[in-house]
Design a protein around this motif. Structure first.
Motif, PDB file in Angstrom:
ATOM      1  N   LYS A  46       0.840  -1.197   0.000  1.00  0.00           N
ATOM      2  CA  LYS A  46       0.000   0.000   0.000  1.00  0.00           C
ATOM      3  C   LYS A  46       0.873   1.244   0.000  1.00  0.00           C
ATOM      4  CE  LYS A  46      -3.805  -2.133   2.501  1.00  0.00           C
ATOM      5  NZ  LYS A  46      -4.595  -2.104   3.737  1.00  0.00           N
ATOM      6  N   ALA A  47       2.038   1.142   0.653  1.00  0.00           N
ATOM      7  CA  ALA A  47       2.949   2.278   0.743  1.00  0.00           C
ATOM      8  C   ALA A  47       4.370   1.762   0.936  1.00  0.00           C
ATOM      9  CB  ALA A  47       2.565   3.190   1.896  1.00  0.00           C
ATOM     10  N   VAL A  48       5.325   2.570   0.481  1.00  0.00           N
ATOM     11  CA  VAL A  48       6.745   2.274   0.667  1.00  0.00           C
ATOM     12  C   VAL A  48       7.385   3.531   1.241  1.00  0.00           C
ATOM     13  CG1 VAL A  48       8.926   1.750  -0.493  1.00  0.00           C
ATOM     14  CG2 VAL A  48       6.839   0.552  -1.173  1.00  0.00           C
ATOM     15  N   TYR A  49       8.252   3.342   2.221  1.00  0.00           N
ATOM     16  CA  TYR A  49       8.922   4.443   2.890  1.00  0.00           C
ATOM     17  C   TYR A  49      10.414   4.371   2.586  1.00  0.00           C
ATOM     18  CZ  TYR A  49       4.585   4.930   5.471  1.00  0.00           C
ATOM     19  OH  TYR A  49       3.275   5.127   5.806  1.00  0.00           O
ATOM     20  N   LEU A  50      10.950   5.461   2.032  1.00  0.00           N
ATOM     21  CA  LEU A  50      12.368   5.536   1.712  1.00  0.00           C
ATOM     22  C   LEU A  50      13.109   6.273   2.813  1.00  0.00           C
ATOM     23  CD1 LEU A  50      12.038   6.662  -2.024  1.00  0.00           C
ATOM     24  CD2 LEU A  50      12.292   4.329  -1.147  1.00  0.00           C
ATOM     25  N   GLY A  51      14.349   5.906   3.027  1.00  0.00           N
ATOM     26  CA  GLY A  51      15.190   6.608   3.988  1.00  0.00           C
ATOM     27  C   GLY A  51      15.606   7.970   3.450  1.00  0.00           C
ATOM     28  N   PHE A  52      16.063   8.852   4.340  1.00  0.00           N
ATOM     29  CA  PHE A  52      16.423  10.205   3.917  1.00  0.00           C
ATOM     30  C   PHE A  52      17.654  10.245   3.026  1.00  0.00           C
ATOM     31  CE2 PHE A  52      18.896   9.687   7.760  1.00  0.00           C
ATOM     32  CZ  PHE A  52      20.089  10.335   7.486  1.00  0.00           C
ATOM     33  N   ASP A  53      18.490   9.230   3.092  1.00  0.00           N
ATOM     34  CA  ASP A  53      19.711   9.247   2.289  1.00  0.00           C
ATOM     35  C   ASP A  53      19.649   8.317   1.075  1.00  0.00           C
ATOM     36  OD1 ASP A  53      19.825   6.878   3.668  1.00  0.00           O
ATOM     37  OD2 ASP A  53      21.895   7.098   4.326  1.00  0.00           O
ATOM     38  N   PHE A  71       1.040   2.339  -5.547  1.00  0.00           N
ATOM     39  CA  PHE A  71       1.243   2.459  -4.104  1.00  0.00           C
ATOM     40  C   PHE A  71       1.771   3.845  -3.789  1.00  0.00           C
ATOM     41  CE2 PHE A  71       5.184   0.327  -5.547  1.00  0.00           C
ATOM     42  CZ  PHE A  71       6.158   1.183  -5.047  1.00  0.00           C
ATOM     43  N   ILE A  72       1.593   4.262  -2.551  1.00  0.00           N
ATOM     44  CA  ILE A  72       2.034   5.583  -2.104  1.00  0.00           C
ATOM     45  C   ILE A  72       3.514   5.500  -1.732  1.00  0.00           C
ATOM     46  CG2 ILE A  72       1.681   7.419  -0.406  1.00  0.00           C
ATOM     47  CD1 ILE A  72      -1.200   6.302  -0.089  1.00  0.00           C
ATOM     48  N   LEU A  73       4.242   6.549  -2.056  1.00  0.00           N
ATOM     49  CA  LEU A  73       5.673   6.591  -1.762  1.00  0.00           C
ATOM     50  C   LEU A  73       5.960   7.758  -0.820  1.00  0.00           C
ATOM     51  CD1 LEU A  73       8.378   5.225  -2.502  1.00  0.00           C
ATOM     52  CD2 LEU A  73       8.596   6.900  -4.347  1.00  0.00           C
ATOM     53  N   TYR A  74       6.655   7.460   0.253  1.00  0.00           N
ATOM     54  CA  TYR A  74       7.058   8.459   1.230  1.00  0.00           C
ATOM     55  C   TYR A  74       8.575   8.476   1.332  1.00  0.00           C
ATOM     56  CZ  TYR A  74       2.232   8.176   2.960  1.00  0.00           C
ATOM     57  OH  TYR A  74       0.873   8.184   3.077  1.00  0.00           O
ATOM     58  N   LYS A  75       9.110   9.631   1.681  1.00  0.00           N
ATOM     59  CA  LYS A  75      10.554   9.745   1.916  1.00  0.00           C
ATOM     60  C   LYS A  75      10.773  10.395   3.277  1.00  0.00           C
ATOM     61  CE  LYS A  75      14.830  11.622   0.063  1.00  0.00           C
ATOM     62  NZ  LYS A  75      15.434  12.438  -0.983  1.00  0.00           N
ATOM     63  N   MET A  76      11.692   9.822   4.035  1.00  0.00           N
ATOM     64  CA  MET A  76      12.018  10.336   5.357  1.00  0.00           C
ATOM     65  C   MET A  76      12.696  11.699   5.224  1.00  0.00           C
ATOM     66  SD  MET A  76      14.723   8.868   8.192  1.00  0.00           S
ATOM     67  CE  MET A  76      14.065   7.229   8.211  1.00  0.00           C
ATOM     68  N   ASP A  77      12.224  12.664   6.014  1.00  0.00           N
ATOM     69  CA  ASP A  77      12.901  13.956   6.095  1.00  0.00           C
ATOM     70  C   ASP A  77      14.187  13.761   6.889  1.00  0.00           C
ATOM     71  OD1 ASP A  77      10.675  15.033   4.810  1.00  0.00           O
ATOM     72  OD2 ASP A  77       9.774  15.755   6.671  1.00  0.00           O
ATOM     73  N   GLY A  81      15.757  14.947  15.528  1.00  0.00           N
ATOM     74  CA  GLY A  81      16.317  14.641  16.837  1.00  0.00           C
ATOM     75  C   GLY A  81      16.454  13.144  16.983  1.00  0.00           C
ATOM     76  N   VAL A  82      16.791  12.727  18.154  1.00  0.00           N
ATOM     77  CA  VAL A  82      16.979  11.314  18.413  1.00  0.00           C
ATOM     78  C   VAL A  82      15.640  10.588  18.265  1.00  0.00           C
ATOM     79  CG1 VAL A  82      17.672   9.616  20.157  1.00  0.00           C
ATOM     80  CG2 VAL A  82      18.897  11.786  19.968  1.00  0.00           C
ATOM     81  N   LYS A  83      15.598   9.641  17.353  1.00  0.00           N
ATOM     82  CA  LYS A  83      14.439   8.780  17.120  1.00  0.00           C
ATOM     83  C   LYS A  83      13.161   9.562  16.797  1.00  0.00           C
ATOM     84  CE  LYS A  83      16.373   5.061  19.791  1.00  0.00           C
ATOM     85  NZ  LYS A  83      16.229   4.157  20.889  1.00  0.00           N
ATOM     86  N   LYS A  84      13.288  10.743  16.224  1.00  0.00           N
ATOM     87  CA  LYS A  84      12.123  11.500  15.752  1.00  0.00           C
ATOM     88  C   LYS A  84      12.183  11.495  14.233  1.00  0.00           C
ATOM     89  CE  LYS A  84       9.391  15.593  16.143  1.00  0.00           C
ATOM     90  NZ  LYS A  84       8.094  14.993  16.068  1.00  0.00           N
ATOM     91  N   ILE A  85      11.227  10.819  13.615  1.00  0.00           N
ATOM     92  CA  ILE A  85      11.230  10.661  12.168  1.00  0.00           C
ATOM     93  C   ILE A  85       9.953  11.252  11.586  1.00  0.00           C
ATOM     94  CG2 ILE A  85      11.202   8.987  10.295  1.00  0.00           C
ATOM     95  CD1 ILE A  85      12.903   7.172  12.019  1.00  0.00           C
ATOM     96  N   VAL A  86      10.123  12.008  10.504  1.00  0.00           N
ATOM     97  CA  VAL A  86       9.001  12.590   9.790  1.00  0.00           C
ATOM     98  C   VAL A  86       9.131  12.182   8.329  1.00  0.00           C
ATOM     99  CG1 VAL A  86       7.869  14.735   9.092  1.00  0.00           C
ATOM    100  CG2 VAL A  86       8.902  14.546  11.373  1.00  0.00           C
ATOM    101  N   TYR A  87       8.005  11.756   7.734  1.00  0.00           N
ATOM    102  CA  TYR A  87       7.992  11.370   6.327  1.00  0.00           C
ATOM    103  C   TYR A  87       7.149  12.346   5.535  1.00  0.00           C
ATOM    104  CZ  TYR A  87       9.954   6.806   7.488  1.00  0.00           C
ATOM    105  OH  TYR A  87      10.774   5.802   7.918  1.00  0.00           O
ATOM    106  N   SER A  88       7.561  12.591   4.291  1.00  0.00           N
ATOM    107  CA  SER A  88       6.788  13.411   3.368  1.00  0.00           C
ATOM    108  C   SER A  88       6.352  12.544   2.199  1.00  0.00           C
ATOM    109  CB  SER A  88       7.636  14.567   2.842  1.00  0.00           C
ATOM    110  OG  SER A  88       8.019  15.425   3.891  1.00  0.00           O
ATOM    111  N   LYS A  89       5.112  12.714   1.779  1.00  0.00           N
ATOM    112  CA  LYS A  89       4.598  11.987   0.637  1.00  0.00           C
ATOM    113  C   LYS A  89       5.223  12.566  -0.627  1.00  0.00           C
ATOM    114  CE  LYS A  89       0.245  10.724  -1.575  1.00  0.00           C
ATOM    115  NZ  LYS A  89      -1.216  10.861  -1.520  1.00  0.00           N
ATOM    116  N   ILE A  90       5.825  11.688  -1.461  1.00  0.00           N
ATOM    117  CA  ILE A  90       6.456  12.183  -2.676  1.00  0.00           C
ATOM    118  C   ILE A  90       5.783  11.646  -3.940  1.00  0.00           C
ATOM    119  CG2 ILE A  90       8.670  12.658  -1.619  1.00  0.00           C
ATOM    120  CD1 ILE A  90       9.734  10.081  -2.834  1.00  0.00           C
ATOM    121  N   ASN A  91       4.911  10.690  -3.801  1.00  0.00           N
ATOM    122  CA  ASN A  91       4.213  10.136  -4.968  1.00  0.00           C
ATOM    123  C   ASN A  91       2.940   9.455  -4.529  1.00  0.00           C
ATOM    124  OD1 ASN A  91       4.492  10.225  -7.705  1.00  0.00           O
ATOM    125  ND2 ASN A  91       5.604   8.317  -7.867  1.00  0.00           N
TER     126      ASN A  91
END
Length: 91
Positions: A46-53, A71-77, A81-91
């Motif tokens: 349903k979705a795939v999450y990419l790492g920031f690098d 499927f929806i594609l997200y990329k990690m910003d 901070g420590v263990k704080k992850i935010v994803y942005s939808k890119i597709n």
């Protein structure tokens, strides 16, 4: 390492790294797909999450794949901070 739903390890630190997850991330319902280069893996996501690098080349390939396979594609910003992850939808 996975065989008929059972986890088997071969005693290497590599195996432990792939099969171990920090308890802070236990809420994530993730799958780790491990295969040989060039092999084919069939799945429906349903979705795939990419790492920031992620490399630009791999990100572009995943964009095309997400459009083709619906499927929806997200990329990690970049981490804030420590263990704080935010994803942005890119597709």
């Amino acid at each position: 390492m996975f065989s008929n739903g059972q986890i088997t390890t071969y005693g290497s630190s590599f195996d432990e790294l792939l099969c171990t997850k920090d308890s802070d991330w236990r809420f994530q319902d993730e799958w780790r797909i491990i295969s040989n280069p060039g092999s084919s893996v069939k799945l429906r996501a349903k979705a795939v999450y990419l790492g920031f690098d992620v490399s630009h080349e791999n990100e572009e390939q995943m964009k095309q794949c997400s459009l083709k396979n619906n499927f929806i594609l997200y990329k990690m910003d970049n981490p804030i901070g420590v263990k704080k992850i935010v994803y942005s939808k890119i597709n």
